[in-house]
Design a protein around this motif. Structure first.
Motif, PDB file in Angstrom:
ATOM      1  N   VAL A 327       0.884  -1.167   0.000  1.00 48.77           N
ATOM      2  CA  VAL A 327       0.000   0.000   0.000  1.00 48.77           C
ATOM      3  C   VAL A 327       0.921   1.216   0.000  1.00 48.77           C
ATOM      4  O   VAL A 327       1.765   1.362   0.881  1.00 48.77           O
ATOM      5  CB  VAL A 327      -0.950  -0.009   1.217  1.00 48.77           C
ATOM      6  N   SER A 344      -2.383   4.402  -2.830  1.00 46.37           N
ATOM      7  CA  SER A 344      -3.139   3.663  -1.818  1.00 46.37           C
ATOM      8  C   SER A 344      -2.791   4.181  -0.430  1.00 46.37           C
ATOM      9  O   SER A 344      -2.293   5.287  -0.286  1.00 46.37           O
ATOM     10  CB  SER A 344      -2.830   2.171  -1.943  1.00 46.37           C
ATOM     11  N   ASN A 346      -4.883   3.811   3.231  1.00 50.49           N
ATOM     12  CA  ASN A 346      -6.156   4.399   3.651  1.00 50.49           C
ATOM     13  C   ASN A 346      -6.018   5.485   4.705  1.00 50.49           C
ATOM     14  O   ASN A 346      -6.935   6.262   4.916  1.00 50.49           O
ATOM     15  CB  ASN A 346      -7.078   3.301   4.208  1.00 50.49           C
ATOM     16  N   GLN A 362      -9.739   8.201   1.763  1.00 49.56           N
ATOM     17  CA  GLN A 362      -9.660   6.764   1.533  1.00 49.56           C
ATOM     18  C   GLN A 362      -9.063   6.477   0.160  1.00 49.56           C
ATOM     19  O   GLN A 362      -9.569   6.957  -0.855  1.00 49.56           O
ATOM     20  CB  GLN A 362     -11.053   6.131   1.622  1.00 49.56           C
ATOM     21  N   HIS A 363      -7.958   5.726   0.151  1.00 52.06           N
ATOM     22  CA  HIS A 363      -7.338   5.278  -1.104  1.00 52.06           C
ATOM     23  C   HIS A 363      -7.189   3.768  -1.020  1.00 52.06           C
ATOM     24  O   HIS A 363      -6.493   3.264  -0.142  1.00 52.06           O
ATOM     25  CB  HIS A 363      -5.952   5.910  -1.277  1.00 52.06           C
ATOM     26  N   ASN A 364      -7.840   3.032  -1.898  1.00 54.41           N
ATOM     27  CA  ASN A 364      -7.832   1.575  -1.811  1.00 54.41           C
ATOM     28  C   ASN A 364      -7.137   0.913  -3.003  1.00 54.41           C
ATOM     29  O   ASN A 364      -7.583  -0.104  -3.508  1.00 54.41           O
ATOM     30  CB  ASN A 364      -9.269   1.046  -1.704  1.00 54.41           C
ATOM     31  N   THR A 366      -3.897  -0.985  -4.431  1.00 52.16           N
ATOM     32  CA  THR A 366      -2.743  -1.748  -3.938  1.00 52.16           C
ATOM     33  C   THR A 366      -1.658  -1.836  -5.001  1.00 52.16           C
ATOM     34  O   THR A 366      -1.911  -2.243  -6.136  1.00 52.16           O
ATOM     35  CB  THR A 366      -3.186  -3.169  -3.525  1.00 52.16           C
TER      36      THR A 366
END
Length: 463
Positions: A327, A344, A346, A362-364, A366
């Motif tokens: 991440v 990424s 979070n 929020q950054h999801n 990977t």
């Protein structure tokens, strides 16, 4: 057939695990007895001996057809074994070592009594006799087991000489000499085999120690290399950039890089899954790729940087056939406080100094999981820092902490703790320090260390 095999294997694993837990007294993994090699070995011998004695004595009682003093002694010994085990189980095996010694001495006394109560040959239970030698050898030392064998041989020989002096018949003499020969041969052979086993075990332990020493040296070297790669903390006219890294092992799987170029700062912050030397080596690989893209190839578009980095890293993981994804957030920080955050991770928190509130992002996405076909697939956030504002980013190792209730710290609880710390620093007009923040968190949560690689970075707008 495969399903049947898997079921059998799973049942085997279950019973093996259950047996190991029983031998360890169903104690917690961090119990003081289990952390000591010698105490754990003795505890396992005690629990194993208890089961052996219960089965052995029950069989003796079942197949002993007459009621005599031997049956009474055996039944009394059986009762002592059961009662002592229940007591030890109730007190978490606090007194198991004393009980183990008592059971061994009692067993020796019973065998000695049987030795003198029989006219020709003592009714020694060969399995019990062998077990006592093995138990003494592993519970105490090789010398103790050898002394026991020598004393038993001496007692038996004395008994033979007494019987011979009484003028017993020739066939009885032959029988006693034959038993005596078997006793000497079997006991010494057993002791010799235990010595061979002990020798190879000591050699193996010595080699393992040498391997561990070499591994520790390698880890220390990797740690020093990783520390040398950490960037300097920034204190400029416009920004204060502070960071904190606390690895679970000597080498961290967390990554921090700060690159100053023209009017901008490029900040790379991430976490490779897992921890230890493998994750640490991969963070160094990512670090090298980032520096190559920004410094050598002079790429300033962070979307292109992340695009190239993701696809390169995906190829590395595919080639190595591993799944240590990462991440990762890349920040492009302009001198006026405008920040582009992509990728990424979070845990991005924007603290507004005027409103005294925290905004989360929020950054999801990977890094390395899938190849990117276009830069349009990259997630991003645009943030404007004013004077006194700051941006805080951390890895999950900083907040995934067991609380006093043995539950993982909730996200809302972590936000509350952050707000409390930030407000305290503002009231006291103190500069924010991440080392002070981690001390604050440990104090609030009543813990000594984090359970994973823990790291954080803070960007504070000064002017």
């Amino acid at each position: 057939m495969k399903k049947i095999y898997l079921k059998i294997f799973q049942k085997r694993e279950f019973f093996f695990d259950l047996g190991s837990r029983f031998l360890d007294g169903f104690l917690r993994a961090d119990h003081k007895f289990l952390l000591s090699h010698s105490k754990r070995q003795r505890l396992r011998i005690y629990n194993g001996l208890t089961v052996f004695l219960i089965i052995n004595i029950l069989l003796y009682i079942i197949f002993h057809l007459k009621s005599d003093i031997n049956l009474i002694i055996t039944f009394s010994y059986f009762s002592i074994v059961i009662i002592s085990y229940i007591i030890n189980l109730s007190y978490s095996f606090e007194y198991f070592e004393a009980t183990l010694l008592f059971l061994i001495l009692t067993g020796i006394i019973i065998n000695t009594y049987q030795l003198f109560s029989n006219f020709i040959i003592p009714p020694l239970n060969l399995l019990s006799f062998i077990s006592i030698i093995v138990i003494l050898h592993f519970t105490y030392s090789r010398k103790v087991s050898l002394i026991y064998i020598i004393l038993l041989i001496f007692v038996y020989l004395s008994l033979i000489l007494i019987k011979f002096a009484d003028g017993i018949q020739s066939h009885q003499k032959e029988l006693m000499l034959q038993y005596f020969n078997d006793l000497v041969f079997n006991s010494l052979l057993l002791w010799f085999l235990l010595e061979i086993y002990g020798h190879f075990r000591e050699e193996l332990e010595l080699k393992l120690k040498e391997v561990n020493i070499t591994r520790e040296k390698d880890l220390e070297l990797a740690r020093e290399i990783q520390i040398q790669l950490y960037p300097p903390k920034i204190q400029s006219m416009n920004f204060q950039i502070d960071y904190f890294i606390e690895p679970l092992d000597k080498v961290s799987g967390d990554l921090i890089e700060i690159i100053e170029k023209k009017e901008n700062y490029f900040l790379i912050f991430g976490d490779v899954t897992g921890h230890g030397i493998q994750s640490g080596m991969l963070t160094m690989q990512i670090n090298t790729l980032v520096n190559y893209l920004i410094i050598d190839k002079e790429i300033e578009d962070i979307f292109e940087i992340y695009f190239e980095l993701n696809n390169h890293y995906h190829q590395i993981l595919k080639k190595l056939e591993i799944k240590n994804f990462a991440v990762l957030t890349i920040l492009k920080i302009h001198k006026n406080g405008l920040i582009y955050a992509i990728g990424s991770l979070n845990n991005i928190y924007h603290f507004d100094s005027n409103l005294n509130l925290i905004e989360t992002f929020q950054h999801n996405q990977t890094l390395g999981m899938l190849p990117l076909k276009s830069k349009d697939e990259i997630l991003y956030t645009k943030i404007q820092l004013k004077k006194g504002d700051f941006l805080f980013i951390c890895t999950d190792g900083l907040y995934e902490i067991p609380t006093t209730d043995n539950e993982i710290l909730k996200y809302e609880q972590f936000i509350t703790l952050l707000k409390k710390y930030f407000k305290l620093q503002k009231i006291n007009n103190k500069e924010l320090s991440l080392s002070e923040l981690t001390t604050f968190l440990k104090k609030e949560l009543k813990i000594l260390n984090f359970n994973d690689d823990a790291s954080a970075i803070m960007i504070r707008k000064i002017n």
